[in-house]
Scaffold this motif. Structure first.
Motif, PDB file in Angstrom:
ATOM      1  N   TYR A 107       0.846  -1.190   0.000  1.00  0.00           N
ATOM      2  CA  TYR A 107       0.000   0.000   0.000  1.00  0.00           C
ATOM      3  C   TYR A 107       0.883   1.242   0.000  1.00  0.00           C
ATOM      4  CZ  TYR A 107       0.955  -0.648   5.002  1.00  0.00           C
ATOM      5  OH  TYR A 107       1.574  -0.852   6.201  1.00  0.00           O
ATOM      6  N   GLY A 108       0.243   2.406  -0.099  1.00  0.00           N
ATOM      7  CA  GLY A 108       1.016   3.639  -0.214  1.00  0.00           C
ATOM      8  C   GLY A 108       1.361   3.930  -1.663  1.00  0.00           C
ATOM      9  N   ILE A 109       2.270   4.865  -1.874  1.00  0.00           N
ATOM     10  CA  ILE A 109       2.567   5.350  -3.219  1.00  0.00           C
ATOM     11  C   ILE A 109       3.638   4.506  -3.906  1.00  0.00           C
ATOM     12  CG2 ILE A 109       1.958   7.700  -2.555  1.00  0.00           C
ATOM     13  CD1 ILE A 109       5.005   8.310  -2.555  1.00  0.00           C
ATOM     14  N   ILE A 110       3.699   4.647  -5.219  1.00  0.00           N
ATOM     15  CA  ILE A 110       4.817   4.094  -6.002  1.00  0.00           C
ATOM     16  C   ILE A 110       5.953   5.107  -5.927  1.00  0.00           C
ATOM     17  CG2 ILE A 110       5.596   3.347  -8.274  1.00  0.00           C
ATOM     18  CD1 ILE A 110       2.686   2.705  -8.951  1.00  0.00           C
ATOM     19  N   PRO A 111       7.106   4.764  -5.368  1.00  0.00           N
ATOM     20  CA  PRO A 111       8.182   5.745  -5.206  1.00  0.00           C
ATOM     21  C   PRO A 111       8.671   6.301  -6.546  1.00  0.00           C
ATOM     22  CG  PRO A 111       8.612   3.780  -3.884  1.00  0.00           C
ATOM     23  CD  PRO A 111       7.470   3.442  -4.795  1.00  0.00           C
ATOM     24  N   ILE A 134       0.619   7.723 -10.686  1.00  0.00           N
ATOM     25  CA  ILE A 134       1.695   7.003 -11.382  1.00  0.00           C
ATOM     26  C   ILE A 134       2.844   7.998 -11.576  1.00  0.00           C
ATOM     27  CG2 ILE A 134       2.373   5.776 -13.476  1.00  0.00           C
ATOM     28  CD1 ILE A 134      -0.587   5.081 -13.871  1.00  0.00           C
ATOM     29  N   PRO A 135       4.029   7.730 -11.061  1.00  0.00           N
ATOM     30  CA  PRO A 135       5.118   8.715 -11.162  1.00  0.00           C
ATOM     31  C   PRO A 135       5.511   9.002 -12.613  1.00  0.00           C
ATOM     32  CG  PRO A 135       5.647   7.001  -9.566  1.00  0.00           C
ATOM     33  CD  PRO A 135       4.436   6.525 -10.308  1.00  0.00           C
ATOM     34  N   LYS A 136       5.706  10.273 -12.923  1.00  0.00           N
ATOM     35  CA  LYS A 136       6.198  10.663 -14.246  1.00  0.00           C
ATOM     36  C   LYS A 136       7.584  10.081 -14.506  1.00  0.00           C
ATOM     37  CE  LYS A 136       3.707  15.075 -14.254  1.00  0.00           C
ATOM     38  NZ  LYS A 136       3.839  16.551 -14.293  1.00  0.00           N
ATOM     39  N   THR A 137       8.330   9.842 -13.438  1.00  0.00           N
ATOM     40  CA  THR A 137       9.703   9.352 -13.580  1.00  0.00           C
ATOM     41  C   THR A 137       9.773   7.977 -14.237  1.00  0.00           C
ATOM     42  OG1 THR A 137       9.577   8.493 -11.320  1.00  0.00           O
ATOM     43  CG2 THR A 137      10.562  10.666 -11.614  1.00  0.00           C
ATOM     44  N   LEU A 138       8.671   7.240 -14.244  1.00  0.00           N
ATOM     45  CA  LEU A 138       8.699   5.926 -14.899  1.00  0.00           C
ATOM     46  C   LEU A 138       8.958   6.063 -16.402  1.00  0.00           C
ATOM     47  CD1 LEU A 138       5.827   3.916 -13.141  1.00  0.00           C
ATOM     48  CD2 LEU A 138       8.237   4.145 -12.499  1.00  0.00           C
ATOM     49  N   GLY A 139       8.751   7.248 -16.948  1.00  0.00           N
ATOM     50  CA  GLY A 139       9.056   7.489 -18.353  1.00  0.00           C
ATOM     51  C   GLY A 139      10.535   7.374 -18.676  1.00  0.00           C
ATOM     52  N   LYS A 140      11.381   7.357 -17.640  1.00  0.00           N
ATOM     53  CA  LYS A 140      12.829   7.203 -17.857  1.00  0.00           C
ATOM     54  C   LYS A 140      13.227   5.755 -18.082  1.00  0.00           C
ATOM     55  CE  LYS A 140      14.245   9.218 -14.061  1.00  0.00           C
ATOM     56  NZ  LYS A 140      15.188   9.815 -13.083  1.00  0.00           N
ATOM     57  N   LEU A 141      12.283   4.843 -17.922  1.00  0.00           N
ATOM     58  CA  LEU A 141      12.594   3.412 -18.052  1.00  0.00           C
ATOM     59  C   LEU A 141      12.516   3.009 -19.521  1.00  0.00           C
ATOM     60  CD1 LEU A 141      10.536   2.118 -14.983  1.00  0.00           C
ATOM     61  CD2 LEU A 141      12.916   2.924 -15.057  1.00  0.00           C
TER      62      LEU A 141
END
Length: 221
Positions: A107-111, A134-141
């Motif tokens: 539970y909680g947020i996706i870091p 959903i973190p914008k940072t996942l776009g770096k993957l």
């Protein structure tokens, strides 16, 4: 003259010890990251019993896979009856390719720090109780092929940064509380409405019906 060899030996020993310490620091950074994750989890079935912080590297731990350089490439904890938060320290696993945490009670947020896992191929967090955006940072993957976040309680809009992941083959954001427009550019052009189903406030792109093909003309009319 007899002191010179002893001085050289002492210097060589210090050099070896320094290298050993550097290696230990590198190895322990992954140990520390995973152990930080373990310490705040509820683990009623003791699936993490082998996660021992005193080891130089975690390659002997169950549910962890390493490469030839003893760096973590997989964490497989799907359907393990774990509960707790995902910690930002997971973003320190720089060589991680597979993060499989599906079907638990996280539970909680996706870091946001998961965006640092630039070697990640698969991120499976589905069937948990994750909240927040959903973190914008996942776009770096930019090596990611599988992104499954379905069956959580995620809110907010779908980050347009995800559309830049050209390697993305499987996307499932269904059964959340996402809102706004579903992007149609980039890699998202290949995904069907099933990837976004059961998000009542999501607005899917309009599908323009194709005109029927004209009937063939008879040569003998």
């Amino acid at each position: 003259m007899e002191r010179i060899p002893s001085r050289i030996s002492a210097s060589a020993l210090l050099f070896v010890l320094a290298l050993s310490n550097l290696s230990g620091v590198y190895g322990n950074s992954e140990v520390d990251a995973l152990y930080a994750f373990k310490t705040q989890l509820s683990d009623p079935n003791n699936v993490l019993a082998s996660w021992n912080q005193t080891l130089v590297n975690p390659c002997t731990w169950f549910h962890v896979t390493c490469n030839n350089e003893n760096s973590v490439t997989r964490v497989d904890l799907g359907n393990a009856n774990l509960s707790g938060h995902l910690v930002s320290q997971l973003g320190q696993l720089s060589n991680l390719q597979y993060l499989e945490l599906y079907d638990n009670n996280f539970y909680g947020i996706i870091p946001k720090a998961l965006g640092n896992l630039t070697n990640l191929v698969s991120l499976d967090l589905y069937q948990n109780r994750l909240t927040g955006h959903i973190p914008k940072t996942l776009g770096k993957l930019q090596k990611l092929r599988f992104l499954r976040l379905n069956n959580n309680i995620l809110t907010g809009t779908i980050p347009y940064s995800l559309t830049s992941i050209t390697t993305l083959q499987v996307l499932d954001l269904s059964s959340n509380h996402l809102r706004g427009y579903v992007p149609i550019n980039g890699s998202f052009s290949q995904f069907t409405p099933m990837s976004f189903a059961n998000n009542p406030k999501l607005i899917l792109p309009a599908i323009v019906p194709q005109a029927p093909a004209p009937a063939p003309t008879s040569l003998h009319a």
